[in-house]
Design a protein around this motif. Structure first.
Motif, PDB file in Angstrom:
ATOM      1  N   ALA A  49      -0.972   2.025  -2.741  1.00  0.00           N
ATOM      2  CA  ALA A  49      -2.321   1.863  -2.974  1.00  0.00           C
ATOM      3  C   ALA A  49      -2.788   0.485  -2.673  1.00  0.00           C
ATOM      4  CB  ALA A  49      -2.585   2.239  -4.539  1.00  0.00           C
ATOM      5  N   ILE A  50      -4.089   0.216  -2.927  1.00  0.00           N
ATOM      6  CA  ILE A  50      -4.538  -1.008  -2.789  1.00  0.00           C
ATOM      7  C   ILE A  50      -4.891  -1.576  -3.998  1.00  0.00           C
ATOM      8  CG2 ILE A  50      -6.037  -2.630  -1.529  1.00  0.00           C
ATOM      9  CD1 ILE A  50      -6.646  -0.344   0.528  1.00  0.00           C
ATOM     10  N   PRO A  51      -4.451  -2.435  -4.727  1.00  0.00           N
ATOM     11  CA  PRO A  51      -3.462  -3.430  -4.552  1.00  0.00           C
ATOM     12  C   PRO A  51      -2.099  -2.544  -4.795  1.00  0.00           C
ATOM     13  CG  PRO A  51      -4.225  -4.141  -6.433  1.00  0.00           C
ATOM     14  CD  PRO A  51      -5.315  -2.937  -6.248  1.00  0.00           C
ATOM     15  N   PRO A  52      -1.179  -2.869  -4.117  1.00  0.00           N
ATOM     16  CA  PRO A  52      -0.048  -1.870  -4.374  1.00  0.00           C
ATOM     17  C   PRO A  52       1.062  -1.932  -5.507  1.00  0.00           C
ATOM     18  CG  PRO A  52       0.849  -3.972  -2.973  1.00  0.00           C
ATOM     19  CD  PRO A  52      -0.490  -3.915  -3.302  1.00  0.00           C
ATOM     20  N   PHE A 265       7.846  -9.761  -1.281  1.00  0.00           N
ATOM     21  CA  PHE A 265       6.589  -9.438  -1.057  1.00  0.00           C
ATOM     22  C   PHE A 265       6.232  -8.609   0.108  1.00  0.00           C
ATOM     23  CE2 PHE A 265       2.260 -10.785  -0.459  1.00  0.00           C
ATOM     24  CZ  PHE A 265       1.828 -10.879  -1.768  1.00  0.00           C
ATOM     25  N   PHE A 266       6.736  -9.128   1.012  1.00  0.00           N
ATOM     26  CA  PHE A 266       6.562  -8.401   2.371  1.00  0.00           C
ATOM     27  C   PHE A 266       7.619  -7.733   2.823  1.00  0.00           C
ATOM     28  CE2 PHE A 266       4.396 -12.802   2.430  1.00  0.00           C
ATOM     29  CZ  PHE A 266       3.193 -12.633   3.028  1.00  0.00           C
ATOM     30  N   ASN A 267       8.716  -7.585   2.929  1.00  0.00           N
ATOM     31  CA  ASN A 267       9.697  -6.858   3.285  1.00  0.00           C
ATOM     32  C   ASN A 267       9.666  -5.400   2.703  1.00  0.00           C
ATOM     33  OD1 ASN A 267      10.595  -9.208   4.742  1.00  0.00           O
ATOM     34  ND2 ASN A 267      11.988  -7.799   5.690  1.00  0.00           N
ATOM     35  N   ASN A 268       9.835  -5.783   1.199  1.00  0.00           N
ATOM     36  CA  ASN A 268       9.895  -4.739   0.204  1.00  0.00           C
ATOM     37  C   ASN A 268       8.771  -4.228  -0.233  1.00  0.00           C
ATOM     38  OD1 ASN A 268      12.804  -4.849   0.462  1.00  0.00           O
ATOM     39  ND2 ASN A 268      12.880  -5.832  -1.442  1.00  0.00           N
ATOM     40  N   ARG A 269       7.452  -4.625   0.013  1.00  0.00           N
ATOM     41  CA  ARG A 269       6.114  -4.682  -0.316  1.00  0.00           C
ATOM     42  C   ARG A 269       6.174  -4.295  -1.995  1.00  0.00           C
ATOM     43  NH1 ARG A 269       6.960  -0.248   2.806  1.00  0.00           N
ATOM     44  NH2 ARG A 269       5.854  -0.236   4.711  1.00  0.00           N
ATOM     45  N   TRP A 271       5.252  -6.012  -4.957  1.00  0.00           N
ATOM     46  CA  TRP A 271       4.781  -7.158  -5.865  1.00  0.00           C
ATOM     47  C   TRP A 271       5.198  -7.483  -6.996  1.00  0.00           C
ATOM     48  CZ3 TRP A 271      -1.178  -7.670  -4.151  1.00  0.00           C
ATOM     49  CH2 TRP A 271      -1.071  -7.887  -2.527  1.00  0.00           C
TER      50      TRP A 271
ATOM     51  N   SER B  61       4.400 -10.238  12.441  1.00  0.00           N
ATOM     52  CA  SER B  61       5.155  -8.984  12.065  1.00  0.00           C
ATOM     53  C   SER B  61       4.431  -8.209  11.019  1.00  0.00           C
ATOM     54  CB  SER B  61       6.077  -9.689  10.800  1.00  0.00           C
ATOM     55  OG  SER B  61       5.596 -10.091   9.799  1.00  0.00           O
ATOM     56  N   GLU B  63       4.826  -6.727   8.566  1.00  0.00           N
ATOM     57  CA  GLU B  63       4.880  -7.105   6.900  1.00  0.00           C
ATOM     58  C   GLU B  63       3.906  -8.020   6.693  1.00  0.00           C
ATOM     59  OE1 GLU B  63       7.629  -7.037   8.962  1.00  0.00           O
ATOM     60  OE2 GLU B  63       9.024  -5.736   7.886  1.00  0.00           O
ATOM     61  N   VAL B  64       3.459  -9.035   7.359  1.00  0.00           N
ATOM     62  CA  VAL B  64       2.284  -9.893   7.086  1.00  0.00           C
ATOM     63  C   VAL B  64       1.022  -9.426   7.165  1.00  0.00           C
ATOM     64  CG1 VAL B  64       1.317 -11.792   7.980  1.00  0.00           C
ATOM     65  CG2 VAL B  64       3.687 -12.235   8.209  1.00  0.00           C
ATOM     66  N   GLU B  66       0.758  -6.011   6.885  1.00  0.00           N
ATOM     67  CA  GLU B  66       0.477  -5.038   5.727  1.00  0.00           C
ATOM     68  C   GLU B  66       0.083  -5.994   4.477  1.00  0.00           C
ATOM     69  OE1 GLU B  66       2.851  -1.286   5.164  1.00  0.00           O
ATOM     70  OE2 GLU B  66       4.140  -2.917   3.812  1.00  0.00           O
ATOM     71  N   ALA B  67       0.641  -6.809   4.118  1.00  0.00           N
ATOM     72  CA  ALA B  67       0.593  -7.649   2.797  1.00  0.00           C
ATOM     73  C   ALA B  67      -1.049  -8.012   2.764  1.00  0.00           C
ATOM     74  CB  ALA B  67       1.124  -8.913   2.742  1.00  0.00           C
ATOM     75  N   LEU B  69      -3.561  -6.291   4.276  1.00  0.00           N
ATOM     76  CA  LEU B  69      -4.309  -5.031   4.126  1.00  0.00           C
ATOM     77  C   LEU B  69      -4.032  -4.421   2.621  1.00  0.00           C
ATOM     78  CD1 LEU B  69      -3.301  -3.390   7.401  1.00  0.00           C
ATOM     79  CD2 LEU B  69      -5.562  -4.241   6.703  1.00  0.00           C
ATOM     80  N   LEU B  70      -2.936  -4.786   1.957  1.00  0.00           N
ATOM     81  CA  LEU B  70      -2.879  -4.138   0.675  1.00  0.00           C
ATOM     82  C   LEU B  70      -3.425  -5.040  -0.250  1.00  0.00           C
ATOM     83  CD1 LEU B  70       0.817  -3.333   0.874  1.00  0.00           C
ATOM     84  CD2 LEU B  70      -0.914  -1.757   0.600  1.00  0.00           C
ATOM     85  N   PHE B  85       4.609   1.737  10.111  1.00  0.00           N
ATOM     86  CA  PHE B  85       4.040   1.119   8.878  1.00  0.00           C
ATOM     87  C   PHE B  85       2.652   1.692   8.832  1.00  0.00           C
ATOM     88  CE2 PHE B  85       7.120  -2.011   9.794  1.00  0.00           C
ATOM     89  CZ  PHE B  85       7.331  -2.649   8.827  1.00  0.00           C
ATOM     90  N   ASP B 177      13.880 -10.782  13.413  1.00  0.00           N
ATOM     91  CA  ASP B 177      13.953 -10.590  11.903  1.00  0.00           C
ATOM     92  C   ASP B 177      13.344  -9.437  11.600  1.00  0.00           C
ATOM     93  OD1 ASP B 177      14.543 -11.322   9.502  1.00  0.00           O
ATOM     94  OD2 ASP B 177      13.464 -13.213   9.608  1.00  0.00           O
ATOM     95  N   PRO B 179      14.475  -5.813   9.835  1.00  0.00           N
ATOM     96  CA  PRO B 179      15.523  -4.962   9.647  1.00  0.00           C
ATOM     97  C   PRO B 179      15.189  -3.496  10.130  1.00  0.00           C
ATOM     98  CG  PRO B 179      14.529  -5.888   7.551  1.00  0.00           C
ATOM     99  CD  PRO B 179      14.003  -6.586   8.780  1.00  0.00           C
ATOM    100  N   THR B 355      16.365  -4.220   2.967  1.00  0.00           N
ATOM    101  CA  THR B 355      16.109  -5.600   2.872  1.00  0.00           C
ATOM    102  C   THR B 355      17.150  -6.290   2.170  1.00  0.00           C
ATOM    103  OG1 THR B 355      13.734  -4.853   2.389  1.00  0.00           O
ATOM    104  CG2 THR B 355      14.357  -7.138   2.147  1.00  0.00           C
TER     105      THR B 355
END
Lengths: 304, 365
Positions: A49-52, A265-269, A271, B61, B63-64, B66-67, B69-70, B85, B177, B179, B355
């Motif tokens: 969701a936003i925020p996750p 924060f970024f790879n696993n989302r 938070w 990336s 991820e950047v 997405e962060a 947007l989220l 994604f 970089d 995964p 990760t």
């Protein structure tokens, strides 16, 4: 510190409460409030969701439910990764601080001993590099340290080496970057401290037959303790959480807590776990610093 | 990271300068796209044609992106996430449904490609493909010949067999970089399903990756372009177009570095970068104008020419430069295409395992 320990009268003069209020308000707005928000996120769970992340509070039939998820903190204990990254960050921060001190102290000392006119110029020289963006200066190091960079090309040209030295993407490069970047934060408080050193104390020492090195160890160094501590704190604390320098100059094995935070924060989302990690890091940093500070101020009171 | 930070800062400065002076009637549009991913004159041409000022930022990336947007209120009107994604982002309610009535050029899109992409975006309601590409191997031809005695690379063996990659340690190997791309490549090489569904699959790939880890110089998703072009590294697992850009840069610099790209015979991952509009986009009409502009065959063909990535526009292929169109590294042959696989949307559990494993691999612990 001293003025505070002189028991203030019950009623502060009118203006003072406002002047005192400003830093407290600042702390509340930019430290306590963000801290609480991060704490809140650290106790929730992940969602798409936003925020996750899920909300902590939910209302159903006029009943407010609060669900706290402590799993994020437990996860940090579960996995050795977080502990080892944290220890590695402390190690990097410690040696960088030491490096800054060893290089910065002689610089600050020389500055404090030069004529006022020279002092202005030297001060300017210390601060001048920071007029360029920090990021650009880190990139400049990339150009210097890379395999086909200036340093390697120069050494190859001199014939001192046959193949390029591997400097980029190593811990060595990280130390160089951090020491370079944080050196002014060490030099400036040291200089401010050393420049106030009363020269008559040194004269007295030499009149009494002390050699200059001995004078340094027994007079100058102890008196500059405040500057050493201030400078070391200014270098050590931001270095523990440093992200940009290890990311740009470091190799894959320069694992620091800042990078782990980034991954959560970024790879696993995730938070919530990232927030839990940030909270733990803050607590682990704040407690020793607070204890140390208390010890310091007690000692200062005892001395005065 | 390199072009990413530079350009972002530049764009931010320009953006800030613009805000100060913009007149009320100046129409603007905020676009957030991958670094090195558009032709030099695309934006200028669009601005000249429509009078809409484009404020263009870049990332390197998913991820950047997405962060941003989220967290909501990203401030962008158009973003370009990859298909793997996109699926989750659509479920999180990030994107608005596109009104095809405002996109008359929609019919230019390749129908069979659109069908494949329904996997990520059912009904193609929120997005369309901008460019796509493969994740393969880029290498310095002369240095590889010197180290391994081969003229060209045709198999992932060069990376995944320790005895091969060991010989390349000194001239430098880099991996993306990411995964989400390296694990599928490893699993595909091992003969498994490229998209991991369990922690066991991750563990299997990790074992292989740890064996070759000592010979990898660094993991990065954009730095390898420059390093490959300068000869600082001799082999990179990277994105097709990026490696072909490295090749072009080396030719331009005339530094004697000869770069080539290979889609190995075992197959490679295919990614599709999808154009979409965040639900909170402010300049909706301007965004539609830009989307429709990107769907024009000649416009997108010029982008493909410049960045060496194929597009998803069937009508554009005829306008793409012949050298690009006939390069099997860019437009794969039918035979190669059958070996390509797409990246799926993975479960949070698998992502976490991945990760974590990636950190272990990178730190070599």
């Amino acid at each position: 510190m001293k003025t505070l320990s002189l028991k203030p009268t019950l009623k502060l003069p009118n203006g003072r409460i406002w002047t005192l209020g400003v830093p407290y308000f600042w702390l509340l707005l930019f430290f306590a409030l963000p801290f609480l928000i991060v704490l809140k996120i650290s106790l929730s769970s992940m969602a798409i969701a936003i925020p996750p992340y899920e909300s902590l509070f939910s209302f159903t039939d006029e009943v407010m439910e609060i669900s706290l998820n402590l799993g994020n903190f437990l996860l940090l204990l579960d996995d050795s990764l977080y502990v080892s990254a944290y220890l590695n960050s402390l190690q990097v921060a410690f040696f960088s601080t030491l490096g800054c001190l060893l290089i910065g102290y002689p610089m600050a000392y020389a500055m404090a001993r030069s004529t006022p006119r020279q002092q202005t110029i030297l001060l300017l020289l210390i601060m001048l590099p920071s007029w360029t963006s920090f990021l650009i200066r880190v990139y400049a190091w990339m150009g210097l340290l890379s395999d086909t960079g200036l340093i390697n090309n120069f050494l190859l040209w001199l014939g001192l080496i046959d193949s390029p030295l591997r400097m980029m993407n190593t811990n060595f490069a990280v130390y160089i970057g951090i020491i370079y970047g944080y050196l002014p934060f060490m030099v400036l408080p040291l200089y401010a401290n050393l420049v106030k050193l009363d020269p008559s104390l040194l004269e007295a020492a030499s009149d009494l037959g002390s050699r200059s090195l001995h004078t340094f160890w027994t007079v100058t160094l102890p008196l500059s303790k405040g500057g050493i501590i201030a400078g070391s704190m200014l270098v050590f604390i931001p270095t523990v959480g440093e992200f940009v320098i290890p990311e740009l100059l470091g190799g894959p094995n320069s694992l620091m807590i800042g990078k782990i935070l980034w991954q959560e924060f970024f790879n696993n989302r995730d938070w919530p776990v990232a927030s839990a990690l940030a909270i733990v890091m803050l607590v682990l940093l704040i407690i020793p610093i607070a204890l140390f500070h208390r010890y310091q101020s007690r000692q200062m009171e005892a001395e005065s | 990271m390199k072009p990413f930070i530079h350009k972002t800062l530049l764009a931010m400065t320009l953006g800030a300068a613009m805000c100060g002076t913009a007149q009320a009637e100046q129409k603007t549009l905020h676009v957030y796209n991958w670094s090195d991913y558009i032709a030099e004159d695309t934006l200028a041409n669009f601005e000249a044609a429509t009078g809409i000022k484009v404020i263009y930022d870049v990332f390197d990336s998913n991820e950047v992106l997405e962060a941003k947007l989220l967290s909501g209120h990203s401030g962008y009107d158009i973003v370009v996430p990859s298909n793997s994604f996109l699926a989750k982002q659509i479920r999180a309610g990030i994107f608005m449904e596109l009104d095809r009535g405002k996109l008359p050029n929609w019919s230019n899109l390749d129908p069979s490609l659109m069908k494949t992409l329904e996997q990520a975006d059912p009904g193609n309601q929120h997005s369309f493909p901008y460019l796509w590409g493969t994740t393969g191997i880029g290498y310095n031809v002369d240095k590889i010949k010197a180290a391994l005695g081969v003229d060209e690379i045709t198999s992932w063996d060069v990376i995944f067999k320790p005895e091969n990659i060991a010989k390349l340690k000194d001239c430098g190997v880099s991996l993306l970089d990411a995964p989400s791309e390296i694990f599928p490549a490893t699993l595909n090489y091992l003969g498994e399903d490229p998209n991991p569904t369990s922690a066991d699959a991750i563990a299997k790939a990790e074992k292989t990756l740890l064996e070759i880890r000592p010979y990898v110089r660094y993991f990065h998703s954009s730095k390898y372009i420059t390093d490959l072009a300068n000869g600082d590294i001799c082999l990179a697992v990277g994105w097709s177009g990026d490696i072909l850009q490295a090749k072009d840069r080396a030719i331009e610099a005339d530094n004697g570095v000869n770069v080539a790209y290979s889609i190995p015979q075992e197959g490679a991952g295919t990614f599709f970068d999808m154009v979409a509009m965040p639900a909170d986009a402010k300049n909706v009409d301007e965004a539609y104008a830009f989307l429709n502009y990107l769907l024009e065959p000649k416009v997108i063909a010029a982008v493909s020419d410049y960045v060496a990535y194929p597009n998803g526009n069937a009508a554009a292929t005829q306008y793409v430069d012949e050298a690009i169109r006939n390069d099997p590294g860019i437009y794969p042959s039918k035979e190669t295409s059958e070996k390509l696989y797409t990246f799926a949307d993975l479960s949070p559990k698998v992502i976490r395992a991945m990760t974590r494993s990636w950190t272990r691999i990178k730190s070599g612990q």
